[in-house]
Write an enzyme that holds these catalytic residues in place. Structure first.
Site, short mmCIF file in Angstrom:
data_model
loop_
_atom_site.label_atom_id
_atom_site.label_comp_id
_atom_site.label_asym_id
_atom_site.label_seq_id
_atom_site.Cartn_x
_atom_site.Cartn_y
_atom_site.Cartn_z
N GLY A 31 48.12 48.62 -55.04
CA GLY A 31 48.32 49.39 -53.62
C GLY A 31 49.12 48.81 -53.23
O GLY A 31 50.33 47.85 -53.35
N GLY A 36 58.28 50.19 -58.72
CA GLY A 36 57.53 50.47 -59.60
C GLY A 36 56.36 51.55 -59.90
O GLY A 36 56.49 51.49 -61.04
N HIS A 37 55.16 50.36 -59.40
CA HIS A 37 54.64 51.82 -59.48
C HIS A 37 54.60 53.14 -59.93
O HIS A 37 53.87 53.69 -60.43
CB HIS A 37 53.06 51.47 -57.88
CG HIS A 37 53.13 50.25 -57.95
ND1 HIS A 37 53.27 49.37 -56.19
CD2 HIS A 37 52.37 49.63 -58.16
CE1 HIS A 37 52.91 48.59 -56.30
NE2 HIS A 37 52.03 48.49 -57.35
N ARG A 187 54.87 41.78 -53.79
CA ARG A 187 54.77 40.55 -52.57
C ARG A 187 56.31 40.28 -52.13
O ARG A 187 55.79 38.96 -51.33
CB ARG A 187 54.53 38.85 -53.56
CG ARG A 187 52.87 39.77 -54.09
CD ARG A 187 52.81 38.00 -54.94
NE ARG A 187 50.86 37.53 -54.80
CZ ARG A 187 50.15 38.58 -55.78
NH1 ARG A 187 50.76 38.66 -56.89
NH2 ARG A 187 49.09 38.56 -56.08
P1 AMP Z 1 50.15 45.86 -59.07
O1 AMP Z 1 49.38 46.75 -58.11
O2 AMP Z 1 50.98 44.67 -58.88
O3 AMP Z 1 48.51 45.55 -59.71
O4 AMP Z 1 50.99 46.81 -60.50
C1 AMP Z 1 50.82 48.20 -60.72
C2 AMP Z 1 50.60 48.79 -61.91
O5 AMP Z 1 52.62 48.56 -61.11
C3 AMP Z 1 51.15 47.54 -63.19
O6 AMP Z 1 50.99 48.08 -64.58
C4 AMP Z 1 52.19 46.74 -62.94
O7 AMP Z 1 53.03 45.81 -63.82
C5 AMP Z 1 53.26 47.82 -62.11
N1 AMP Z 1 54.12 47.28 -61.96
C6 AMP Z 1 54.41 46.67 -60.47
N2 AMP Z 1 55.90 45.94 -60.32
C7 AMP Z 1 56.01 46.70 -60.69
C8 AMP Z 1 57.52 47.17 -61.52
N3 AMP Z 1 59.06 46.47 -60.62
N4 AMP Z 1 58.28 47.80 -62.39
C9 AMP Z 1 57.37 48.41 -63.37
N5 AMP Z 1 56.30 48.77 -63.11
C10 AMP Z 1 56.04 47.52 -61.92
#
Ligand code: AMP
Length: 280
Positions: A31, A36-37, A187
């Site tokens: 969330g 990126g997500h 973050r």
């Molecule tokens: P998280 O919510 O941090 O667990 O991330 C969920 C997904 O989004 C994971 O597969 C991460 O690698 C991907 N993710 C997070 N930040 C980025 C980013 N800057 N670029 C590409 N994918 C991202």
């Protein structure tokens, strides 16, 4: 867009989609979504017939002293963004749904989970492998999308899928960055402008490594030293690790080779950031 909170309901929903012969794409997240997500969601919408996104802040991947309680959350904003991108179903389980009282089973991907981020976060990858395996069983996707931003996570999950003979295909998509190079991360929200500026030292140090390699440097120790110097120039930055490793088994390399992984983790004040590049 369907919103589902129970395992029973989502299993029912995806089995109907599967019975229609539609390809299911899956994007697991914690969330507080950013571009990126959303790049993963967009790719799933493009490549598959039915996109499932999970939003679950997974307690088992946080150690007691880490930022589970403070991790940023904004469910309504997340849901609006996901709807706009064409998501079909969002799965938002409560912690007790995924880990009911008396929960006992964990997945470990040995060796790989103990390196890089695993040194300072010993329970981290056990928590990730466990929750992703559970989500894969529940959602039963054809393709799951992950970000290269979490390079070690992607390597570990690919190994888990291979070792456990799972039929899901794992797609890893490029790191999405701000214009100035900072990798997007939930973050980053913690930072004031001064900290935000210092956080650029991660991408700057990776750029330094790329420049040195382009100029012919092959010795990993020289490259790591130069990267560390870039980071140490920032008063708030504290290095967790800077490593150059094989991108399959994560073993350290003496000289760079095509496809190797340059990865780092740095604390900016109390916030721990990671970033990486693959050497072309
Ligand atoms: P998280 O919510 O941090 O667990 O991330 C969920 C997904 O989004 C994971 O597969 C991460 O690698 C991907 N993710 C997070 N930040 C980025 C980013 N800057 N670029 C590409 N994918 C991202």
């Amino acid at each position: 867009m369907k919103i589902i909170t129970t395992i029973k309901e989502i299993k029912h929903a995806v089995s109907r989609v599967r019975a229609e012969g539609r390809i299911i794409g899956f994007v697991p997240t914690m969330g507080f979504l950013h571009d990126g997500h959303l790049s993963l969601v967009l790719e799933s919408v493009k490549q598959t017939d039915y996109t499932v996104v999970s939003i679950f802040l997974n307690p088992t991947q946080f150690a007691p002293h880490e930022d589970f309680e403070d991790y940023p959350r904004d469910m309504q904003r997340d849901l609006d963004l996901l709807e706009k991108e064409g998501t079909n179903l969002v799965f938002i389980p409560a912690a007790a749904e995924m880990y009911p009282q008396g929960y006992k089973t964990y997945v470990e991907v040995h060796d790989l989970q103990d390196k890089l981020c695993g040194v300072s976060r010993p329970v981290f990858f056990r928590g990730i492998s466990t929750i992703v395996l559970k989500l894969f069983h529940i959602v039963n996707p054809d393709v799951a999308f992950f970000g290269q931003k979490d390079a070690q996570q992607a390597i570990i999950l690919k190994k888990m899928v291979q070792d456990l003979d799972m039929d899901v295909q794992i797609e890893v998509l490029p790191v999405i960055r701000e214009k100035d190079g900072l990798a997007l991360s939930s973050r980053n929200y913690y930072f004031n402008p001064g900290q935000r500026k210092e956080a650029l030292c991660l991408s700057k140090s990776l750029k330094k490594a790329q420049d040195l390699i382009a100029a012919g440097e092959e010795g990993t120790q020289n490259i790591i030293q130069a990267m560390k110097a870039v980071i140490e120039a920032e008063p708030l930055a504290k290095i967790d690790y800077v490593e150059i490793v094989d991108s399959e088994d994560l073993s350290p390399l003496e000289t760079v080779k095509k496809g190797c992984l340059i990865a780092l983790a740095v604390y900016i004040d109390k916030v721990r950031l990671i970033d990486n590049i693959i050497v072309e």
